[in-house]
Design an enzyme around this catalytic site. Structure first.
Site, PDB file in Angstrom:
ATOM      1  CE  LYS A 135       4.782   2.862  13.261  1.00 30.70           C
ATOM      2  NZ  LYS A 135       4.968   2.270  11.968  1.00 30.70           N
TER       3      LYS A 135
ATOM      4  CE1 TYR B 170      -0.548   3.497   9.737  1.00 33.97           C
ATOM      5  CE2 TYR B 170       0.222   2.758   7.593  1.00 33.97           C
ATOM      6  CZ  TYR B 170      -0.678   2.670   8.641  1.00 33.97           C
ATOM      7  OH  TYR B 170      -1.683   1.742   8.601  1.00 33.97           O
TER       8      TYR B 170
ATOM      9  CE1 TYR C  67      -4.725   3.515   9.124  1.00 35.74           C
ATOM     10  CE2 TYR C  67      -5.216   3.334  11.458  1.00 35.74           C
ATOM     11  CZ  TYR C  67      -4.478   2.961  10.358  1.00 35.74           C
ATOM     12  OH  TYR C  67      -3.486   2.021  10.500  1.00 35.74           O
TER      13      TYR C  67
ATOM     14  N   PRO D  70      -3.188  -0.374  18.881  1.00 34.18           N
ATOM     15  CG  PRO D  70      -5.078  -1.617  18.339  1.00 34.18           C
ATOM     16  CD  PRO D  70      -4.384  -0.960  19.478  1.00 34.18           C
TER      17      PRO D  70
ATOM     18  CG  HIS E 252      -1.962  -1.023   1.222  1.00 30.01           C
ATOM     19  ND1 HIS E 252      -3.208  -0.834   1.756  1.00 30.01           N
ATOM     20  CD2 HIS E 252      -1.963  -2.285   0.732  1.00 30.01           C
ATOM     21  CE1 HIS E 252      -3.932  -1.939   1.595  1.00 30.01           C
ATOM     22  NE2 HIS E 252      -3.179  -2.827   0.990  1.00 30.01           N
TER      23      HIS E 252
HETATM   24  C1  PHB Z   1      -5.077  -4.834  10.709  1.00 26.60           C
HETATM   25  O1  PHB Z   1      -5.148  -5.048   9.494  1.00 26.60           O
HETATM   26  O2  PHB Z   1      -5.347  -5.712  11.536  1.00 26.60           O
HETATM   27  C2  PHB Z   1      -4.674  -3.479  11.203  1.00 26.60           C
HETATM   28  C3  PHB Z   1      -4.373  -2.501  10.300  1.00 26.60           C
HETATM   29  C4  PHB Z   1      -3.989  -1.248  10.737  1.00 26.60           C
HETATM   30  C5  PHB Z   1      -3.946  -0.992  12.089  1.00 26.60           C
HETATM   31  C6  PHB Z   1      -4.257  -1.968  13.011  1.00 26.60           C
HETATM   32  C7  PHB Z   1      -4.621  -3.227  12.566  1.00 26.60           C
HETATM   33  O3  PHB Z   1      -3.607   0.267  12.514  1.00 26.60           O
END
Ligand code: PHB
Ligand code: APR
Length: 394
Positions: free
Chosen positions: A299, A387, A203, A295, A74
């Site tokens: 990280k 990120y 997000y 999460p 990505h």
């Molecule tokens: C996930 O795909 O489980 C995932 C992706 C991004 C995050 C946390 C979990 O910030």
């Protein structure tokens, strides 16, 4: 029965397995002790975002093939609020660096297969692991395996046994400093059988709470919604979850969430935690045993990998050049990156979630931060470089 190895590793998560692989490439023997069975650790659903540095390291040690084939690269993420999406072009802002979405349990499968292929011992289903002679130059691990009491003599012990493991507690309390923050919300995570609704992760900040759209494969999607951490998952029917996702993700241009059957759902608590120092005599902590991040910044796994990369290098210098400086610096070296990731994860979490006790002023602060992050190249670059992951030398 008595055994001996140079590095005794507690825990076959990403930290312990990667450490054993890196050491073996330098000809340093180790034994991994894991208290669950192989099937269990290969099927536990965890996060799935790999930083560029983690991907590069896996490729370098010959473990990139399946990840390249089945994972997806990505180059951006979307921040969504007020019904509008805003793309953060990660690669454009970081000289071409990117993230790869490849689930942690697939990483674990690749690591275990590679380690067993090298002939390296991983003992599954061990019980009652205890660290002995921790203050001496010959520490040992006592444990029960297949009903037999065992003792493993080591030069060093790596505590890679996650947040609930035993190794952190083996460090005398008087020299431990713990730093923690718990959040007044959790994430309800689901796996849904459906095609991806978007090409990149979304997000979302919404007055009903945070939502995240991630992915697993062309026909399996991972999504999360902010919820009460004490809530019982039984209170959430599948239609309720779908409705909540649709409400939080709704856009002014009528974006559609592709839906299908939910095949797994659970609620996770969120916390930040760091122990200092990450070392005591010959016991070195790595990964979740030493630190936890919420999460939101994705990280956790990447920090675990960065820790053991430093530890493997320090142990290699010890065995090959009789140098102790990198071992002595291990905690300080790791903690710099750890605290950066702690801040980033806390910042992302604070910016994107609804805090029930926030007043109108606080909410305006969040909105202003979101607006600035998506409008200023400098602010977006700061998000992007954290990120995709700072360089290993950070
Ligand atoms: C996930 O795909 O489980 C995932 C992706 C991004 C995050 C946390 C979990 O910030
Ligand atoms: N004895 C032996 N093994 C243990 C013990 C014990 N007493 N306690 C825990 N373990 C094992 C667990 O069963 C698990 O397989 O240690 C392993 C720790 O793995 P993780 O929890 O995955 O921790 P780590 O390797 O540091 O990886 C961090 O994993 O938790 C996620 O999101 C987190 O992505 C991050 C990553």
């Amino acid at each position: 029965m008595n055994m001996r190895t140079r590095v005794g590793i507690i825990g076959a998560g990403p930290a312990g397995l990667m450490l054993s692989l890196l050491l073996s490439m330098e000809g340093i023997d180790s034994i991994v002790l894991e208290n669950r069975d192989r099937e269990g650790i290969e099927s536990t659903i965890r996060a799935g975002v790999l930083e560029q540095g983690t991907v590069d390291l896996m490729t370098e040690i010959g473990l990139g093939e399946r990840m390249k084939r089945e994972g997806s690269v990505h180059h951006g993420i979307e921040l969504r609020f007020d019904g509008e999406g805003h793309r953060i072009p990660l690669s454009e802002l970081t000289n071409g660096r990117a993230i790869t979405v490849y689930p942690q349990h697939e990483v674990i499968k690749d690591f275990i297969a590679a380690r067993l292929n090298q002939g390296g011992p991983i003992l599954f289903n061990v019980e009652d692991v205890q660290v002995s002679n921790i203050s001496s130059s010959q520490p040992s691990l006592r444990f029960v395996h297949e009903h037999e009491q065992m003792e493993l003599q080591c030069d060093f012990i790596a505590g890679c046994d996650g947040f609930h493991g035993i190794s952190r507690a083996s460090i005398p309390e008087a020299i431990q400093h713990g730093f923690s923050r718990s959040y007044p919300f959790g994430w309800l995570g689901i796996l849904m059988q459906a095609p991806p609704s978007a090409e990149e992760l979304i997000y979302t900040y919404h007055e009903r709470g945070f939502a995240l759209v991630s992915t697993r494969s062309p026909d399996l999607q991972r999504m999360y919604i902010q919820c009460d951490p004490q809530d019982d998952i039984a209170n959430w029917s599948d239609p309720m979850i779908v409705e909540e996702l649709q409400l939080r993700l709704a856009t002014t241009n009528n974006w559609q969430l592709l839906v299908g059957p939910i095949i797994q759902k659970s609620i996770l608590a969120m916390r930040s935690f760091v122990i200092e120092p990450m070392q005591y005599v010959r016991l070195f902590l790595a990964g979740d045993a030493a630190h936890i991040v919420p999460p939101t910044g994705a990280k956790g796994l990447n920090l675990a990998v960065a820790d053991v990369r430093h530890l493997a290098r320090a142990l290699t210098m010890f065995y090959k050049q009789n140098r102790t400086d990198l071992l002595e610096a291990y905690s300080t070296t790791c903690l710099r990156r750890v605290w950066r990731a702690e801040h980033f994860s806390w910042w992302m979490t604070s910016m994107l979630h609804r805090f029930l006790d926030d007043d109108a002023f606080q909410q305006r602060m969040q909105r202003s931060q979101l607006d600035y992050t998506v409008s200023s190249r400098a602010a977006a670059t700061s998000l992007a470089e954290n990120y995709v992951g700072l360089p290993f030398t950070w």
